[in-house]
Scaffold this motif. Structure first.
Motif, mmCIF file in Angstrom:
data_model
loop_
_atom_site.group_PDB
_atom_site.id
_atom_site.type_symbol
_atom_site.label_atom_id
_atom_site.label_comp_id
_atom_site.label_asym_id
_atom_site.label_seq_id
_atom_site.Cartn_x
_atom_site.Cartn_y
_atom_site.Cartn_z
ATOM 1 N N ILE A 217 0.926 -1.122 0.090
ATOM 2 C CA ILE A 217 -0.007 0.151 -0.101
ATOM 3 C C ILE A 217 0.800 1.286 0.135
ATOM 4 C CG2 ILE A 217 -1.613 1.417 1.350
ATOM 5 C CD1 ILE A 217 -2.876 -1.672 1.943
ATOM 6 N N LYS A 218 2.004 1.194 0.613
ATOM 7 C CA LYS A 218 2.797 2.396 0.729
ATOM 8 C C LYS A 218 3.348 2.418 -0.791
ATOM 9 C CE LYS A 218 4.317 2.464 5.507
ATOM 10 N NZ LYS A 218 5.801 2.348 6.590
ATOM 11 N N ARG A 219 3.846 1.317 -1.270
ATOM 12 C CA ARG A 219 4.633 1.555 -2.425
ATOM 13 C C ARG A 219 3.277 2.092 -3.561
ATOM 14 N NH1 ARG A 219 8.036 -3.414 -4.652
ATOM 15 N NH2 ARG A 219 8.062 -1.804 -6.539
ATOM 16 N N PHE A 220 2.316 1.718 -3.574
ATOM 17 C CA PHE A 220 0.974 2.362 -4.416
ATOM 18 C C PHE A 220 1.048 3.665 -4.113
ATOM 19 C CE2 PHE A 220 -3.416 3.181 -4.277
ATOM 20 C CZ PHE A 220 -3.820 3.037 -5.872
ATOM 21 N N ILE A 221 1.065 4.203 -2.941
ATOM 22 C CA ILE A 221 0.893 5.593 -2.459
ATOM 23 C C ILE A 221 1.864 6.388 -3.206
ATOM 24 C CG2 ILE A 221 0.751 7.306 -0.543
ATOM 25 C CD1 ILE A 221 -0.851 5.139 0.921
ATOM 26 N N ALA B 69 -3.580 -6.726 -1.253
ATOM 27 C CA ALA B 69 -3.286 -5.608 -0.477
ATOM 28 C C ALA B 69 -4.152 -4.568 -0.894
ATOM 29 C CB ALA B 69 -1.812 -5.424 -0.542
ATOM 30 N N LEU B 70 -4.153 -4.107 -2.230
ATOM 31 C CA LEU B 70 -4.814 -2.986 -2.732
ATOM 32 C C LEU B 70 -6.473 -3.363 -2.601
ATOM 33 C CD1 LEU B 70 -2.829 -2.035 -5.550
ATOM 34 C CD2 LEU B 70 -2.905 -0.888 -3.385
ATOM 35 N N VAL B 71 -7.032 -4.603 -2.800
ATOM 36 C CA VAL B 71 -8.138 -4.942 -2.452
ATOM 37 C C VAL B 71 -8.703 -4.921 -1.014
ATOM 38 C CG1 VAL B 71 -9.709 -7.067 -2.598
ATOM 39 C CG2 VAL B 71 -8.365 -6.612 -4.463
ATOM 40 N N TYR B 72 -7.805 -5.218 -0.125
ATOM 41 C CA TYR B 72 -8.003 -5.059 1.378
ATOM 42 C C TYR B 72 -8.324 -3.649 1.717
ATOM 43 C CZ TYR B 72 -7.850 -5.160 6.305
ATOM 44 O OH TYR B 72 -7.986 -4.939 7.497
ATOM 45 N N LEU B 73 -7.308 -2.606 1.153
ATOM 46 C CA LEU B 73 -7.070 -1.401 1.346
ATOM 47 C C LEU B 73 -8.719 -0.645 1.015
ATOM 48 C CD1 LEU B 73 -5.898 1.411 2.060
ATOM 49 C CD2 LEU B 73 -5.282 1.413 -0.273
ATOM 50 N N TYR B 74 -8.887 -0.980 -0.243
ATOM 51 C CA TYR B 74 -10.289 -0.467 -0.800
ATOM 52 C C TYR B 74 -11.565 -1.026 -0.301
ATOM 53 C CZ TYR B 74 -7.753 2.894 -3.521
ATOM 54 O OH TYR B 74 -6.969 4.115 -3.932
ATOM 55 N N ARG B 75 -11.431 -2.347 -0.287
ATOM 56 C CA ARG B 75 -12.865 -2.869 0.047
ATOM 57 C C ARG B 75 -13.085 -3.148 1.699
ATOM 58 N NH1 ARG B 75 -13.226 -8.050 -3.955
ATOM 59 N NH2 ARG B 75 -13.533 -6.948 -6.078
ATOM 60 N N ARG B 76 -11.996 -3.502 2.214
ATOM 61 C CA ARG B 76 -12.379 -3.451 3.819
ATOM 62 C C ARG B 76 -11.886 -2.076 4.550
ATOM 63 N NH1 ARG B 76 -10.175 -8.978 5.683
ATOM 64 N NH2 ARG B 76 -11.302 -8.511 7.527
ATOM 65 N N THR C 76 3.893 -12.208 -7.112
ATOM 66 C CA THR C 76 4.064 -10.906 -6.547
ATOM 67 C C THR C 76 2.986 -10.151 -6.996
ATOM 68 O OG1 THR C 76 6.515 -11.006 -6.515
ATOM 69 C CG2 THR C 76 5.623 -8.818 -6.458
ATOM 70 N N LEU C 77 2.527 -9.988 -7.987
ATOM 71 C CA LEU C 77 1.239 -9.286 -8.558
ATOM 72 C C LEU C 77 0.007 -9.675 -7.777
ATOM 73 C CD1 LEU C 77 1.174 -7.151 -10.775
ATOM 74 C CD2 LEU C 77 0.322 -8.733 -12.310
ATOM 75 N N ARG C 78 -0.281 -10.681 -7.603
ATOM 76 C CA ARG C 78 -1.316 -11.153 -6.680
ATOM 77 C C ARG C 78 -1.216 -10.695 -5.285
ATOM 78 N NH1 ARG C 78 -2.023 -15.793 -8.940
ATOM 79 N NH2 ARG C 78 -0.238 -16.706 -8.097
#
Length: 132
Positions: free
Chosen positions: A40-44, A84-91, A77-79
């Motif tokens: 998530i930090k890498r995404f940000i 992580a991003l699905v957790y961030l957005y959905r949950r 790795t992609l999965r």
């Protein structure tokens, strides 16, 4: 991870601290939580430190495409990044990011080399002949 400063990934603002607390309360394993926070930090950081609430499906797709095409990450790795991003957005943010369209990882899993019994015997004989 050469495109992201490691020192920046160590910093944790209030958003990341809340996310970590949410992960703990959700009962995820410590290692899973650490991995999710890392991605998530890498995404940000990939999106110029923009808050995830300002981002959505398109930015998730762009990030995953970057990992698959430019960084040549494996399918696993992609999965993990996707989870992580699905957790961030959905949950955590309670937002839907369904129907993602991104490039699959190109690298295939490498299969181990397996020798036949005859090849093992031949190799053993040559080793014992050299040793004496």
């Amino acid at each position: 991870m050469g495109d992201i400063d490691h020192a920046l990934l160590q910093e944790s603002g209030p958003f990341i601290l809340q996310l970590q607390q949410h992960i703990r309360e959700a009962g995820l394993a410590d290692r899973t939580g650490q991995t999710y926070v890392h991605w998530i930090k890498r995404f940000i950081h990939f999106h110029g430190l923009r808050h995830p609430e300002e981002l959505g499906s398109r930015e998730v797709e762009t990030f995953l495409d970057h990992l698959a095409v430019e960084r040549h990450c494996s399918a696993n790795t992609l999965r993990i990044a996707l989870n992580a991003l699905v957790y961030l957005y959905r949950r955590f943010l309670d937002r839907d990011i369904s129907d993602l369209q991104y490039s699959p990882a190109e690298r295939q899993r490498q299969l181990p080399v397996v020798y036949s019994r005859d090849e093992v015997r031949a190799s053993w004989r040559s080793c014992t002949a050299i040793i004496g």
